[in-house]
Write a protein that holds these residues in place. Sequence first.
Motif, PDB file in Angstrom:
ATOM      1  N   TRP A  16       0.667  -1.248  -0.080  1.00 49.42           N
ATOM      2  CA  TRP A  16       0.080   0.089   0.121  1.00 49.42           C
ATOM      3  C   TRP A  16       0.877   1.233   0.132  1.00 49.42           C
ATOM      4  O   TRP A  16       2.217   1.252   0.295  1.00 49.42           O
ATOM      5  N   TRP A  30      -2.374   1.156  -8.511  1.00 48.08           N
ATOM      6  CA  TRP A  30      -1.973   1.566  -7.496  1.00 48.08           C
ATOM      7  C   TRP A  30      -3.107   2.386  -6.938  1.00 48.08           C
ATOM      8  O   TRP A  30      -3.077   3.087  -5.691  1.00 48.08           O
ATOM      9  N   ARG A  88      -4.863   1.483  -3.840  1.00 48.92           N
ATOM     10  CA  ARG A  88      -3.975   1.170  -2.613  1.00 48.92           C
ATOM     11  C   ARG A  88      -3.764   2.326  -1.817  1.00 48.92           C
ATOM     12  O   ARG A  88      -2.344   2.340  -1.402  1.00 48.92           O
TER      13      ARG A  88
END
Length: 446
Positions: free
Chosen positions: A196, A222, A225
């Motif tokens: 993350w 991403w 996240r």
Amino acid sequence: MPVPSISTIKLIPSIAGKLALAGGTLAFGSWLLSDIVHLPGGGAGFLVLGAGAWWLTRPSKPASFSEPSSIPGWIRRCELVLAQFSELELSLGLEGLRSPREQELDGLKAQQAPLSVGVVISEGATHPSTPELQAALQGANPLDLCIAKPLPVVADAWSWPQELEPLDVILYGLPMPLRAADLLRLEQLPTDRPAWLLIQDSLQDSREARQEALSCQLPKPWCDRLLFWSGESADLRRGLSPVRRHFAQPARSREITKQRLLTSLHRRWQAELEQLRRARFRSLLQRSQWIVAGVVIASPVPSVDLLGVAVVNGLMVKEMAQIWGCSWSSEVLQVVARQLGTAALGQGVVEWSGQALLGMAKLDGGTWLAAGLLQGLSAAYLTRVVGVSMADWMALNAGVAQPDLEELKRQAPLLVAKAAERERLDLPGFADQAKEWLKTQTVASA
């Protein structure tokens, strides 16, 4: 360069003709089965028979690597690679290929390390303190917290440190605004790894607007996240809730990590195995190419013919099959070698190499014999290109019981072109070998 296009005028008759042919075939088959053979449901029966014939005569798909989906499956794959290292120990006369790798696999199978979280930032960025992180990640299962050293923003390579590989989860602290170094580093982090992005912002900022702005800059995987943190401990615990949920099932988390480590181990071993095979193949290729040159010079022909060196190439191909562990028949190996050799001749490897070698021979007066023995050198270079393309094909089909020869016909020109390009870059090295070989031939003839 003009853009390729399809003519509509030519396309319509082609489609109409095919439709007419299909309709006529269907009508004739229906009449034949109903009136002549007296098969009930002639049209439907004809369609069923046609579908069955297509199913029986459809082209077979080439075998491909089936990636395991469980820890036992990856362990079996790694053990197969260990067996291949054992075979190379016997064939190469080396020691120490299997033993250290077997110990590495045993250690990975017996690994019972606690769950771990790694916190990584780049130089100039900040991350929460260790007590804040411990309080925010505290849950039902104990966790090991690893604070890594800041990553440099100026580097020659953007790979991640190996020490982070065994960790279950990675928290990557990104500063705002984003820097090019952080984005380059993020590209090297596999998206299938539990990780993350921890981003610090103030409470006054709109997180929805911040997330929308980051979505335009970050790679798409991403964007889901992102963990925001305002600097307060309570807000940090709320932000890290996805990480705590990931560890809610500790057995599943350990299984994901162990399977990822086994996958990485298998990939690394395959690369090391291929490197050893290429080293053995290079010595075999260098020996075979000069035997081919000697055969061609001893029996001169007007042009370099692949059949003239078939015996030498056949022996080389058999040894290559032993190196790559291919249990193919001699007939299949000869078909593969002949197909690649034909592709090399079709691409003009012999003509190009002859002109290039003649030009390099004129650079040094001591190598004047190269002009007279150019035919043998061209044959040696042809063997070199065919051998390299053959090695590439065997590497792609290692472990396949029977290669797809139809697929080989489609890939042969590309394999030969890539091999010729690589050997073109190494032509000075080949010319140096040719000079040494010519000197030995001069001494032997004298």
